[in-house]
Design a protein around this motif. Structure first.
Motif, PDB file in Angstrom:
ATOM      1  N   ILE A  38       0.417  -1.752   8.315  1.00  0.00           N
ATOM      2  CA  ILE A  38       0.144  -0.757   7.288  1.00  0.00           C
ATOM      3  C   ILE A  38      -1.367  -0.716   7.086  1.00  0.00           C
ATOM      4  CG2 ILE A  38       0.500  -0.093   4.895  1.00  0.00           C
ATOM      5  CD1 ILE A  38       3.100  -1.819   4.997  1.00  0.00           C
ATOM      6  N   ASP A  39      -1.956   0.457   7.260  1.00  0.00           N
ATOM      7  CA  ASP A  39      -3.382   0.639   7.002  1.00  0.00           C
ATOM      8  C   ASP A  39      -3.613   0.803   5.502  1.00  0.00           C
ATOM      9  OD1 ASP A  39      -6.087   1.030   7.408  1.00  0.00           O
ATOM     10  OD2 ASP A  39      -5.876   3.090   8.113  1.00  0.00           O
ATOM     11  N   TRP A  40      -2.867   1.731   4.875  1.00  0.00           N
ATOM     12  CA  TRP A  40      -2.962   1.930   3.432  1.00  0.00           C
ATOM     13  C   TRP A  40      -1.717   2.627   2.907  1.00  0.00           C
ATOM     14  CZ3 TRP A  40      -2.613   7.154   3.207  1.00  0.00           C
ATOM     15  CH2 TRP A  40      -3.348   7.936   4.089  1.00  0.00           C
ATOM     16  N   ILE A  41      -1.517   2.504   1.577  1.00  0.00           N
ATOM     17  CA  ILE A  41      -0.497   3.266   0.861  1.00  0.00           C
ATOM     18  C   ILE A  41      -1.165   3.848  -0.375  1.00  0.00           C
ATOM     19  CG2 ILE A  41       1.414   1.891   1.735  1.00  0.00           C
ATOM     20  CD1 ILE A  41       1.679   0.571  -0.968  1.00  0.00           C
ATOM     21  N   ILE A  42      -0.812   5.092  -0.704  1.00  0.00           N
ATOM     22  CA  ILE A  42      -1.415   5.777  -1.839  1.00  0.00           C
ATOM     23  C   ILE A  42      -0.309   6.428  -2.673  1.00  0.00           C
ATOM     24  CG2 ILE A  42      -2.949   7.643  -2.582  1.00  0.00           C
ATOM     25  CD1 ILE A  42      -4.479   7.288   0.050  1.00  0.00           C
ATOM     26  N   PRO A  43      -0.184   6.034  -3.948  1.00  0.00           N
ATOM     27  CA  PRO A  43       0.747   6.755  -4.813  1.00  0.00           C
ATOM     28  C   PRO A  43       0.157   8.130  -5.143  1.00  0.00           C
ATOM     29  CG  PRO A  43      -0.376   5.023  -6.038  1.00  0.00           C
ATOM     30  CD  PRO A  43      -0.829   4.916  -4.621  1.00  0.00           C
ATOM     31  N   CYS A  44       1.028   9.127  -5.324  1.00  0.00           N
ATOM     32  CA  CYS A  44       0.538  10.481  -5.588  1.00  0.00           C
ATOM     33  C   CYS A  44       1.616  11.293  -6.292  1.00  0.00           C
ATOM     34  CB  CYS A  44       0.123  11.159  -4.293  1.00  0.00           C
ATOM     35  SG  CYS A  44       1.464  11.349  -3.107  1.00  0.00           S
ATOM     36  N   ARG A  45       1.209  12.474  -6.758  1.00  0.00           N
ATOM     37  CA  ARG A  45       2.157  13.396  -7.392  1.00  0.00           C
ATOM     38  C   ARG A  45       2.959  14.157  -6.345  1.00  0.00           C
ATOM     39  NH1 ARG A  45       1.414  13.798 -12.750  1.00  0.00           N
ATOM     40  NH2 ARG A  45      -0.613  13.238 -13.604  1.00  0.00           N
ATOM     41  N   TYR A  46       2.302  14.525  -5.226  1.00  0.00           N
ATOM     42  CA  TYR A  46       2.953  15.299  -4.172  1.00  0.00           C
ATOM     43  C   TYR A  46       2.191  15.078  -2.869  1.00  0.00           C
ATOM     44  CZ  TYR A  46       4.375  19.209  -1.263  1.00  0.00           C
ATOM     45  OH  TYR A  46       4.832  19.968  -0.232  1.00  0.00           O
ATOM     46  N   ALA A  47       2.917  15.072  -1.755  1.00  0.00           N
ATOM     47  CA  ALA A  47       2.275  14.967  -0.444  1.00  0.00           C
ATOM     48  C   ALA A  47       3.183  15.553   0.616  1.00  0.00           C
ATOM     49  CB  ALA A  47       1.959  13.513  -0.110  1.00  0.00           C
ATOM     50  N   GLU A  48       2.552  16.009   1.682  1.00  0.00           N
ATOM     51  CA  GLU A  48       3.296  16.443   2.859  1.00  0.00           C
ATOM     52  C   GLU A  48       2.466  16.100   4.087  1.00  0.00           C
ATOM     53  OE1 GLU A  48       3.836  20.619   2.043  1.00  0.00           O
ATOM     54  OE2 GLU A  48       1.998  21.144   3.083  1.00  0.00           O
ATOM     55  N   VAL A  49       3.149  15.922   5.209  1.00  0.00           N
ATOM     56  CA  VAL A  49       2.490  15.598   6.468  1.00  0.00           C
ATOM     57  C   VAL A  49       2.903  16.634   7.506  1.00  0.00           C
ATOM     58  CG1 VAL A  49       2.277  13.910   8.340  1.00  0.00           C
ATOM     59  CG2 VAL A  49       2.384  13.130   5.959  1.00  0.00           C
ATOM     60  N   HIS A  50       1.906  17.241   8.143  1.00  0.00           N
ATOM     61  CA  HIS A  50       2.126  18.157   9.263  1.00  0.00           C
ATOM     62  C   HIS A  50       1.145  17.788  10.358  1.00  0.00           C
ATOM     63  CE1 HIS A  50       4.890  20.821   7.158  1.00  0.00           C
ATOM     64  NE2 HIS A  50       4.099  20.732   6.113  1.00  0.00           N
ATOM     65  N   ASP A  51       1.632  17.693  11.579  1.00  0.00           N
ATOM     66  CA  ASP A  51       0.788  17.333  12.719  1.00  0.00           C
ATOM     67  C   ASP A  51       0.025  16.041  12.462  1.00  0.00           C
ATOM     68  OD1 ASP A  51       1.642  19.612  14.089  1.00  0.00           O
ATOM     69  OD2 ASP A  51       0.056  20.832  13.166  1.00  0.00           O
ATOM     70  N   ASN A  52       0.685  15.108  11.762  1.00  0.00           N
ATOM     71  CA  ASN A  52       0.145  13.782  11.461  1.00  0.00           C
ATOM     72  C   ASN A  52      -1.052  13.816  10.507  1.00  0.00           C
ATOM     73  OD1 ASN A  52       0.648  11.027  11.687  1.00  0.00           O
ATOM     74  ND2 ASN A  52      -0.950  10.770  13.224  1.00  0.00           N
ATOM     75  N   LEU A  53      -1.255  14.931   9.797  1.00  0.00           N
ATOM     76  CA  LEU A  53      -2.305  15.037   8.781  1.00  0.00           C
ATOM     77  C   LEU A  53      -1.646  15.150   7.417  1.00  0.00           C
ATOM     78  CD1 LEU A  53      -4.704  17.576  10.501  1.00  0.00           C
ATOM     79  CD2 LEU A  53      -4.954  15.095  10.368  1.00  0.00           C
ATOM     80  N   ALA A  54      -2.068  14.310   6.468  1.00  0.00           N
ATOM     81  CA  ALA A  54      -1.467  14.294   5.137  1.00  0.00           C
ATOM     82  C   ALA A  54      -2.272  15.162   4.179  1.00  0.00           C
ATOM     83  CB  ALA A  54      -1.401  12.867   4.607  1.00  0.00           C
ATOM     84  N   THR A  55      -1.560  15.980   3.420  1.00  0.00           N
ATOM     85  CA  THR A  55      -2.134  16.695   2.283  1.00  0.00           C
ATOM     86  C   THR A  55      -1.605  15.998   1.048  1.00  0.00           C
ATOM     87  OG1 THR A  55      -2.160  18.774   3.502  1.00  0.00           O
ATOM     88  CG2 THR A  55      -2.273  18.914   1.098  1.00  0.00           C
ATOM     89  N   ILE A  56      -2.515  15.504   0.203  1.00  0.00           N
ATOM     90  CA  ILE A  56      -2.138  14.663  -0.926  1.00  0.00           C
ATOM     91  C   ILE A  56      -2.642  15.305  -2.223  1.00  0.00           C
ATOM     92  CG2 ILE A  56      -2.283  12.369  -1.946  1.00  0.00           C
ATOM     93  CD1 ILE A  56      -3.060  11.319   0.865  1.00  0.00           C
ATOM     94  N   VAL A  57      -1.745  15.463  -3.207  1.00  0.00           N
ATOM     95  CA  VAL A  57      -2.098  15.995  -4.524  1.00  0.00           C
ATOM     96  C   VAL A  57      -1.900  14.871  -5.544  1.00  0.00           C
ATOM     97  CG1 VAL A  57      -1.536  17.716  -6.278  1.00  0.00           C
ATOM     98  CG2 VAL A  57      -1.389  18.314  -3.851  1.00  0.00           C
ATOM     99  N   GLY A  58      -2.895  14.664  -6.375  1.00  0.00           N
ATOM    100  CA  GLY A  58      -2.796  13.620  -7.389  1.00  0.00           C
ATOM    101  C   GLY A  58      -2.881  12.227  -6.799  1.00  0.00           C
ATOM    102  N   ALA A  59      -3.667  12.067  -5.752  1.00  0.00           N
ATOM    103  CA  ALA A  59      -3.782  10.770  -5.078  1.00  0.00           C
ATOM    104  C   ALA A  59      -4.310   9.697  -6.018  1.00  0.00           C
ATOM    105  CB  ALA A  59      -4.710  10.890  -3.869  1.00  0.00           C
ATOM    106  N   GLY A  60      -3.695   8.543  -5.963  1.00  0.00           N
ATOM    107  CA  GLY A  60      -4.158   7.393  -6.725  1.00  0.00           C
ATOM    108  C   GLY A  60      -3.575   7.287  -8.119  1.00  0.00           C
ATOM    109  N   ILE A  61      -2.644   8.170  -8.479  1.00  0.00           N
ATOM    110  CA  ILE A  61      -2.030   8.064  -9.801  1.00  0.00           C
ATOM    111  C   ILE A  61      -1.456   6.654  -9.959  1.00  0.00           C
ATOM    112  CG2 ILE A  61       0.162   9.040  -9.002  1.00  0.00           C
ATOM    113  CD1 ILE A  61       0.442  10.263 -11.824  1.00  0.00           C
ATOM    114  N   ASP A  62      -1.699   6.058 -11.127  1.00  0.00           N
ATOM    115  CA  ASP A  62      -1.167   4.707 -11.329  1.00  0.00           C
ATOM    116  C   ASP A  62      -0.602   4.486 -12.728  1.00  0.00           C
ATOM    117  OD1 ASP A  62      -3.447   4.506 -12.863  1.00  0.00           O
ATOM    118  OD2 ASP A  62      -4.256   2.762 -11.826  1.00  0.00           O
ATOM    119  N   THR A  63      -0.694   5.512 -13.610  1.00  0.00           N
ATOM    120  CA  THR A  63      -0.203   5.346 -14.976  1.00  0.00           C
ATOM    121  C   THR A  63       0.641   6.547 -15.381  1.00  0.00           C
ATOM    122  OG1 THR A  63      -2.192   4.085 -15.553  1.00  0.00           O
ATOM    123  CG2 THR A  63      -0.866   4.910 -17.376  1.00  0.00           C
ATOM    124  N   TRP A  64       1.797   6.272 -15.971  1.00  0.00           N
ATOM    125  CA  TRP A  64       2.693   7.300 -16.473  1.00  0.00           C
ATOM    126  C   TRP A  64       2.925   7.034 -17.947  1.00  0.00           C
ATOM    127  CZ3 TRP A  64       2.615   5.291 -11.749  1.00  0.00           C
ATOM    128  CH2 TRP A  64       2.694   6.161 -10.670  1.00  0.00           C
TER     129      TRP A  64
END
Length: 145
Positions: A3-29
Motif C-alpha cells: 500500500i502506497d497510501w490511503i486517503i479518506p474522502c467524500r467521493y472518489a472515482e477511478v478511470h484509466d487508473n487515475l483517481a478523482t478525489i473530492v473532499g480528500a483528507g476528511i477526518d472529522t464528522w
C-alpha cells in the motif's frame, strides 16, 4: 504488493487508473446525536511488481474498523486479483506499477471519539483516524440560520 497510501474522502472515482478525489483528507464528522451512520470513501494506491499483477496472482485484502477503545466494529476481507492477463503482460518490469482503487466504508458510531480504519493488502497495512464528534462543526452558528 504494498500500500502506497490511503486517503479518506467524500467521493472518489477511478478511470484509466487515475483517481478523482473530492473532499480528500476528511477526518472529522459532526452529528447532532449518536448513534449515527458514518459513510466515507477510501482511495487506495497500491504498488506492485509486474509479476504480482494479473488473474494468476491472488492477493488478500482486509478492512478493519475499530471503535474508540480499539475494539473491532467490522473485519472484512477476502482474495482479489489486479488486472487482466493483457494488462499484466504490458506492465513495466523495471519499476513498481501503481494501481488506484476506491472502496466505500460504512459503520455505526455509537460514541464520540476516534475510530480507526485499517486497510491491509497481503502483508502491507495503513490506517487512518476517523474522528466522531457531537454538535455543530466549529464556526457554524445554528442560531443564525
Amino acid at each position: 504488493m504494498n500500500i502506497d497510501w490511503i486517503i479518506p474522502c467524500r467521493y472518489a472515482e477511478v478511470h484509466d487508473n487515475l483517481a478523482t478525489i473530492v473532499g480528500a483528507g476528511i477526518d472529522t464528522w459532526w452529528f447532532p446525536t449518536l448513534p449515527a451512520t458514518v459513510q466515507v470513501g477510501i482511495v487506495v494506491r497500491l504498488l506492485a511488481a509486474s509479476d504480482e499483477l494479473g488473474p494468476d496472482h491472488t492477493h488478500t485484502v482486509r478492512n478493519i474498523i475499530r471503535d474508540p477503545s480499539g475494539g473491532p466494529l467490522s473485519d472484512l476481507g477476502g482474495p482479489f486479483q489486479v488486472g487482466t492477463t493483457a494488462e499484466a503482460d504490458s506492465a513495466r518490469t523495471e519499476w513498481l506499477n501503481g494501481v488506484a482503487l476506491v472502496t466505500m466504508i460504512q459503520f455505526e458510531a455509537t460514541e464520540p471519539g476516534t475510530y480507526t480504519f485499517e486497510h491491509i493488502v497481503d502483508e502491507s497495512s495503513k490506517s487512518v483516524p476517523l474522528h466522531i464528534a457531537i454538535g455543530p462543526p466549529p464556526g457554524l452558528n445554528p442560531s443564525s440560520e
